[in-house]
Design a protein around this motif. Sequence first.
Motif, PDB file in Angstrom:
ATOM      1  N   SER A   1       0.825  -1.145  -0.139  1.00 60.83           N
ATOM      2  CA  SER A   1       0.086  -0.004   0.089  1.00 60.83           C
ATOM      3  C   SER A   1       0.711   1.257  -0.036  1.00 60.83           C
ATOM      4  CB  SER A   1      -0.874  -0.039   1.239  1.00 60.83           C
ATOM      5  OG  SER A   1      -0.254   0.129   2.376  1.00 60.83           O
ATOM      6  N   ALA A   2       1.984   1.042  -0.556  1.00 60.07           N
ATOM      7  CA  ALA A   2       2.993   2.109  -0.651  1.00 60.07           C
ATOM      8  C   ALA A   2       2.491   3.573  -1.126  1.00 60.07           C
ATOM      9  CB  ALA A   2       4.274   1.806  -1.489  1.00 60.07           C
ATOM     10  N   GLU A   3       2.527   4.615  -0.498  1.00 57.75           N
ATOM     11  CA  GLU A   3       2.160   5.775  -0.504  1.00 57.75           C
ATOM     12  C   GLU A   3       3.111   6.415  -1.901  1.00 57.75           C
ATOM     13  OE1 GLU A   3       2.595  10.053   1.440  1.00 57.75           O
ATOM     14  OE2 GLU A   3       1.333   8.501   2.695  1.00 57.75           O
ATOM     15  N   GLN A   4       2.209   6.878  -2.772  1.00 61.68           N
ATOM     16  CA  GLN A   4       2.900   7.849  -4.080  1.00 61.68           C
ATOM     17  C   GLN A   4       2.353   9.059  -4.160  1.00 61.68           C
ATOM     18  OE1 GLN A   4       1.799   5.476  -7.676  1.00 61.68           O
ATOM     19  NE2 GLN A   4       3.984   4.298  -7.402  1.00 61.68           N
TER      20      GLN A   4
ATOM     21  N   GLY B   1       4.720  12.920 -12.680  1.00 60.19           N
ATOM     22  CA  GLY B   1       3.883  11.644 -12.407  1.00 60.19           C
ATOM     23  C   GLY B   1       3.762  11.266 -11.075  1.00 60.19           C
ATOM     24  N   ASN B   2       3.443   9.864 -10.711  1.00 63.36           N
ATOM     25  CA  ASN B   2       3.344   9.295  -9.679  1.00 63.36           C
ATOM     26  C   ASN B   2       4.885   8.954  -9.057  1.00 63.36           C
ATOM     27  OD1 ASN B   2       0.729   9.486  -8.657  1.00 63.36           O
ATOM     28  ND2 ASN B   2       0.260   7.838 -10.257  1.00 63.36           N
ATOM     29  N   VAL B   3       5.362   9.449  -7.857  1.00 59.40           N
ATOM     30  CA  VAL B   3       6.430   9.093  -7.376  1.00 59.40           C
ATOM     31  C   VAL B   3       6.551   8.396  -5.912  1.00 59.40           C
ATOM     32  CG1 VAL B   3       8.751  10.307  -6.762  1.00 59.40           C
ATOM     33  CG2 VAL B   3       7.453  11.004  -8.733  1.00 59.40           C
ATOM     34  N   GLY B   4       7.141   7.414  -5.905  1.00 59.27           N
ATOM     35  CA  GLY B   4       7.340   6.629  -4.679  1.00 59.27           C
ATOM     36  C   GLY B   4       8.289   7.106  -3.724  1.00 59.27           C
ATOM     37  N   ARG B   5       8.356   6.789  -2.449  1.00 55.61           N
ATOM     38  CA  ARG B   5       9.287   7.189  -1.583  1.00 55.61           C
ATOM     39  C   ARG B   5      10.756   6.610  -1.814  1.00 55.61           C
ATOM     40  NH1 ARG B   5       8.626   9.610   3.522  1.00 55.61           N
ATOM     41  NH2 ARG B   5       6.653   9.045   3.639  1.00 55.61           N
TER      42      ARG B   5
ATOM     43  N   VAL C   1      -2.631   6.541  -2.144  1.00 59.13           N
ATOM     44  CA  VAL C   1      -2.113   5.053  -1.295  1.00 59.13           C
ATOM     45  C   VAL C   1      -2.958   3.906  -1.924  1.00 59.13           C
ATOM     46  CG1 VAL C   1      -2.184   3.866   1.028  1.00 59.13           C
ATOM     47  CG2 VAL C   1      -1.739   6.264   0.961  1.00 59.13           C
ATOM     48  N   GLN C   2      -2.275   2.829  -2.480  1.00 56.56           N
ATOM     49  CA  GLN C   2      -2.921   1.922  -2.947  1.00 56.56           C
ATOM     50  C   GLN C   2      -4.018   1.089  -2.070  1.00 56.56           C
ATOM     51  OE1 GLN C   2      -1.046   0.004  -6.514  1.00 56.56           O
ATOM     52  NE2 GLN C   2       0.907  -0.039  -5.560  1.00 56.56           N
ATOM     53  N   SER C   3      -5.007   1.056  -2.575  1.00 54.70           N
ATOM     54  CA  SER C   3      -6.214   0.038  -1.836  1.00 54.70           C
ATOM     55  C   SER C   3      -5.820  -1.175  -1.753  1.00 54.70           C
ATOM     56  CB  SER C   3      -7.566   0.406  -2.036  1.00 54.70           C
ATOM     57  OG  SER C   3      -7.753   0.033  -3.125  1.00 54.70           O
ATOM     58  N   PHE C   4      -6.415  -2.155  -1.006  1.00 50.89           N
ATOM     59  CA  PHE C   4      -6.368  -3.417  -1.183  1.00 50.89           C
ATOM     60  C   PHE C   4      -6.933  -3.929  -2.673  1.00 50.89           C
ATOM     61  CE2 PHE C   4      -9.055  -7.603  -0.632  1.00 50.89           C
ATOM     62  CZ  PHE C   4      -8.013  -8.404  -0.230  1.00 50.89           C
ATOM     63  N   ASP C   5      -8.039  -3.349  -2.959  1.00 52.22           N
ATOM     64  CA  ASP C   5      -8.653  -3.741  -4.368  1.00 52.22           C
ATOM     65  C   ASP C   5      -7.784  -3.358  -5.344  1.00 52.22           C
ATOM     66  OD1 ASP C   5     -10.997  -4.479  -3.433  1.00 52.22           O
ATOM     67  OD2 ASP C   5     -11.913  -2.762  -3.474  1.00 52.22           O
ATOM     68  N   ASP C   6      -6.674  -2.435  -5.391  1.00 54.71           N
ATOM     69  CA  ASP C   6      -6.048  -1.918  -6.366  1.00 54.71           C
ATOM     70  C   ASP C   6      -4.945  -2.982  -6.484  1.00 54.71           C
ATOM     71  OD1 ASP C   6      -6.802   0.443  -6.804  1.00 54.71           O
ATOM     72  OD2 ASP C   6      -5.527   1.451  -5.358  1.00 54.71           O
ATOM     73  N   VAL C   7      -4.367  -3.701  -5.261  1.00 52.11           N
ATOM     74  CA  VAL C   7      -3.404  -4.856  -5.278  1.00 52.11           C
ATOM     75  C   VAL C   7      -3.859  -6.076  -5.300  1.00 52.11           C
ATOM     76  CG1 VAL C   7      -1.438  -3.249  -4.274  1.00 52.11           C
ATOM     77  CG2 VAL C   7      -3.002  -4.582  -2.719  1.00 52.11           C
ATOM     78  N   LYS C   8      -4.991  -6.260  -5.269  1.00 51.17           N
ATOM     79  CA  LYS C   8      -5.625  -7.783  -5.003  1.00 51.17           C
ATOM     80  C   LYS C   8      -5.317  -8.651  -6.156  1.00 51.17           C
ATOM     81  CE  LYS C   8      -9.869 -10.517  -4.039  1.00 51.17           C
ATOM     82  NZ  LYS C   8     -11.240 -10.398  -4.083  1.00 51.17           N
TER      83      LYS C   8
END
Length: 189
Positions: free
Chosen positions: A56-59, A120-124, A163-170
């Motif tokens: 659920s890494a924040e971007q 764009g979307n950048v991770g930590r 923040v990626q949700s459970f549904d995003d990563v399922k």
Amino acid sequence: ADAAKKYYDSHMAEFRIPEQVKLEYVVLSQQELARKMAVTDAEVQKYYEQNKAQLSAEQRKARHILLSVDPKASAEAKAKIKARAEELLQQAKQNPAKFAELAKQYSQDPGSAALGGDLGNVGRGMMVPAFDAAMFAMNKGEVRGPVETPYGYHILLLDDVKVQSFDDVKPQIEAQLRAQKATASFQGG
């Protein structure tokens, strides 16, 4: 018999199943097996809970304006560029909606200037430390700067926090679990 042995020795490769073919067969069989593996919602949920931090890494979706500074620049030249960055910061703060226009006009980052500074979307950890720290300390819609990095001075605008949700990563988790089960059953586990 000698002639047959000579022929076999000189054409030995033709009589063997090449390792690559065996390997491809194993990989394909494993993929096929993985597709048939049943994965329960409980297993997916458990995997998610155990790996939540990574999954659920924040971007951050950010824009920036970069005013480049030559590492060999004199203190005076550096101060001039910083003062210019301060001016741009004030303009951007007064009217964040114009940030993209300012970036197109003034940013010296060849990769993002034409895109209105959009990174764009950048991770930590994907940007240099000072930039990363500033970006992850900001609130959505905030303008901040000048942030000094080895590249120069940056003015940042934070467009969004995701923040990626459970549904995003399922789907990703299900595929991962199927592959693990296939590997285990392939190895007789």
